[in-house]
Design a protein around this motif. Structure first.
Motif, PDB file in Angstrom:
ATOM      1  N   GLN A 144     -19.464  29.791 -37.656  1.00  0.00           N
ATOM      2  CA  GLN A 144     -18.384  28.985 -37.100  1.00  0.00           C
ATOM      3  C   GLN A 144     -18.316  29.202 -35.595  1.00  0.00           C
ATOM      4  O   GLN A 144     -18.575  30.295 -35.100  1.00  0.00           O
ATOM      5  CB  GLN A 144     -17.029  29.333 -37.730  1.00  0.00           C
ATOM      6  N   GLY A 145     -17.982  28.137 -34.853  1.00  0.00           N
ATOM      7  CA  GLY A 145     -17.834  28.231 -33.406  1.00  0.00           C
ATOM      8  C   GLY A 145     -16.904  27.153 -32.889  1.00  0.00           C
ATOM      9  O   GLY A 145     -16.814  26.064 -33.467  1.00  0.00           O
ATOM     10  N   SER A 146     -16.216  27.459 -31.810  1.00  0.00           N
ATOM     11  CA  SER A 146     -15.282  26.499 -31.230  1.00  0.00           C
ATOM     12  C   SER A 146     -15.213  26.712 -29.724  1.00  0.00           C
ATOM     13  O   SER A 146     -15.367  27.841 -29.234  1.00  0.00           O
ATOM     14  CB  SER A 146     -13.883  26.621 -31.836  1.00  0.00           C
ATOM     15  N   VAL A 147     -15.019  25.621 -28.981  1.00  0.00           N
ATOM     16  CA  VAL A 147     -14.882  25.644 -27.527  1.00  0.00           C
ATOM     17  C   VAL A 147     -13.681  24.791 -27.149  1.00  0.00           C
ATOM     18  O   VAL A 147     -13.560  23.641 -27.602  1.00  0.00           O
ATOM     19  CB  VAL A 147     -16.148  25.102 -26.832  1.00  0.00           C
ATOM     20  N   ALA A 148     -12.791  25.345 -26.353  1.00  0.00           N
ATOM     21  CA  ALA A 148     -11.626  24.605 -25.857  1.00  0.00           C
ATOM     22  C   ALA A 148     -11.539  24.816 -24.349  1.00  0.00           C
ATOM     23  O   ALA A 148     -11.490  25.956 -23.883  1.00  0.00           O
ATOM     24  CB  ALA A 148     -10.347  25.068 -26.537  1.00  0.00           C
ATOM     25  N   ARG A 149     -11.554  23.732 -23.574  1.00  0.00           N
ATOM     26  CA  ARG A 149     -11.573  23.837 -22.129  1.00  0.00           C
ATOM     27  C   ARG A 149     -10.685  22.758 -21.527  1.00  0.00           C
ATOM     28  O   ARG A 149     -10.637  21.631 -22.021  1.00  0.00           O
ATOM     29  CB  ARG A 149     -13.001  23.660 -21.601  1.00  0.00           C
ATOM     30  N   LYS A 150      -9.994  23.117 -20.450  1.00  0.00           N
ATOM     31  CA  LYS A 150      -9.142  22.162 -19.757  1.00  0.00           C
ATOM     32  C   LYS A 150      -9.155  22.487 -18.275  1.00  0.00           C
ATOM     33  O   LYS A 150      -8.909  23.626 -17.875  1.00  0.00           O
ATOM     34  CB  LYS A 150      -7.711  22.207 -20.297  1.00  0.00           C
ATOM     35  N   GLU A 151      -9.453  21.483 -17.462  1.00  0.00           N
ATOM     36  CA  GLU A 151      -9.547  21.657 -16.022  1.00  0.00           C
ATOM     37  C   GLU A 151      -8.767  20.557 -15.319  1.00  0.00           C
ATOM     38  O   GLU A 151      -8.824  19.390 -15.731  1.00  0.00           O
ATOM     39  CB  GLU A 151     -11.010  21.619 -15.565  1.00  0.00           C
ATOM     40  N   LYS A 152      -8.055  20.938 -14.276  1.00  0.00           N
ATOM     41  CA  LYS A 152      -7.304  19.967 -13.488  1.00  0.00           C
ATOM     42  C   LYS A 152      -7.365  20.369 -12.025  1.00  0.00           C
ATOM     43  O   LYS A 152      -6.900  21.448 -11.647  1.00  0.00           O
ATOM     44  CB  LYS A 152      -5.855  19.877 -13.955  1.00  0.00           C
ATOM     45  N   VAL A 153      -7.961  19.504 -11.204  1.00  0.00           N
ATOM     46  CA  VAL A 153      -8.101  19.757  -9.779  1.00  0.00           C
ATOM     47  C   VAL A 153      -7.769  18.471  -9.032  1.00  0.00           C
ATOM     48  O   VAL A 153      -8.290  17.401  -9.367  1.00  0.00           O
ATOM     49  CB  VAL A 153      -9.533  20.224  -9.418  1.00  0.00           C
ATOM     50  N   THR A 154      -6.911  18.550  -8.032  1.00  0.00           N
ATOM     51  CA  THR A 154      -6.550  17.401  -7.204  1.00  0.00           C
ATOM     52  C   THR A 154      -6.692  17.807  -5.740  1.00  0.00           C
ATOM     53  O   THR A 154      -5.933  18.650  -5.254  1.00  0.00           O
ATOM     54  CB  THR A 154      -5.118  16.933  -7.490  1.00  0.00           C
ATOM     55  N   LEU A 155      -7.674  17.218  -5.061  1.00  0.00           N
ATOM     56  CA  LEU A 155      -7.962  17.592  -3.679  1.00  0.00           C
ATOM     57  C   LEU A 155      -8.418  16.371  -2.896  1.00  0.00           C
ATOM     58  O   LEU A 155      -8.883  15.376  -3.465  1.00  0.00           O
ATOM     59  CB  LEU A 155      -9.062  18.670  -3.627  1.00  0.00           C
TER      60      LEU A 155
END
Length: 241
Positions: A144-155
């Motif tokens: 079993q494997g899982s990936v959770a990613r969240k990115e927020k950049v405002t420039l």
């Protein structure tokens, strides 16, 4: 012995370099000698893009880029445009794998011209060619494997056109440094853009930059505290366990 001495000398030199920054704020990177520097000095604005001199004092219009209808978009080496970076990505991946297998084999020679009976006499007690072999096998696998990613950049960053390729594509490059107390924040953007993708406001979004390389980081006291020491980094690489 020689390798260990070289490692110790290298670490000592690195440490001395860090000691020179004690009590001092990080220094800005120089712009002289960079591609942006040469692009700025290698080209000049064409006559039709320079601020026009109005010969008639009663005229309200001029033909340069400063006029109401002038095109202010970057088009050649040395021009400046704005890159808008608005990254709001999220990704979630979940995988599971299951595998199982079982097998059973058995074989024997009860009759073959009387040969098995003769062989049985020489076999250990309880052994017989009638049941020569019996094999069982089984295997089970689960993953079993899982990936959770969240990115927020405002420039937003101003970049320079450092090269105009033969096909008309523009190569851009820009750096931005902001120092707050003893911490330097750095933003670097490079890539290739089409002049047609540049808006009337002389702006382009990051998703229209081919081969985009966007780096946002920093250097200073806070960054140093967040990184392991050089000795620990070397030990993590060298130690096999």
């Amino acid at each position: 012995m020689m390798i260990r001495s070289c490692m110790i000398l290298t670490l000592a030199l690195v440490g001395c370099g860090k000691l020179e920054q004690v009590g001092r704020a990080p220094e800005f990177s120089g712009l002289e000698g960079t591609d942006q520097h040469y692009a700025m000095y290698a080209s000049s604005l064409p006559e039709d893009q320079r601020p026009a001199t109005v010969s008639d004092g009663s005229s309200l219009w001029s033909g340069g880029t400063q006029s109401l209808f002038g095109d202010r978009r970057a088009a050649q080496r040395g021009d400046i445009l704005t890159v808008v970076i608005e990254i709001n990505d999220s990704a979630s991946i979940s995988n599971s794998t299951g595998r199982s297998r079982s097998g059973q084999q058995s074989g024997g020679i009860p009759d073959l011209l009387g040969i098995p009976q003769r062989l049985n006499e020489s076999l250990p007690e309880g052994a017989s060619m009638g049941d020569a072999f019996d094999m069982d096998s089984s295997s089970t696998f689960k993953g079993q494997g899982s990936v959770a990613r969240k990115e927020k950049v405002t420039l937003r960053i101003a970049v320079t056109v450092v090269e105009e390729l033969p096909n008309g594509v523009l190569k851009i490059e820009g750096q931005q440094e902001v120092r707050v107390n003893f911490e330097m924040r750095e933003l670097i953007v490079t890539g290739y853009v089409r002049p047609a993708d540049i808006s009337r406001q002389n702006e382009i979004t990051y998703d229209k930059i081919a081969g985009a390389r966007i780096a946002y980081g920093g250097r200073g006291q806070i960054t140093d505290m967040q990184q392991p020491t050089y000795g620990q980094q070397v030990a993590d690489i060298v130690m096999p366990f």
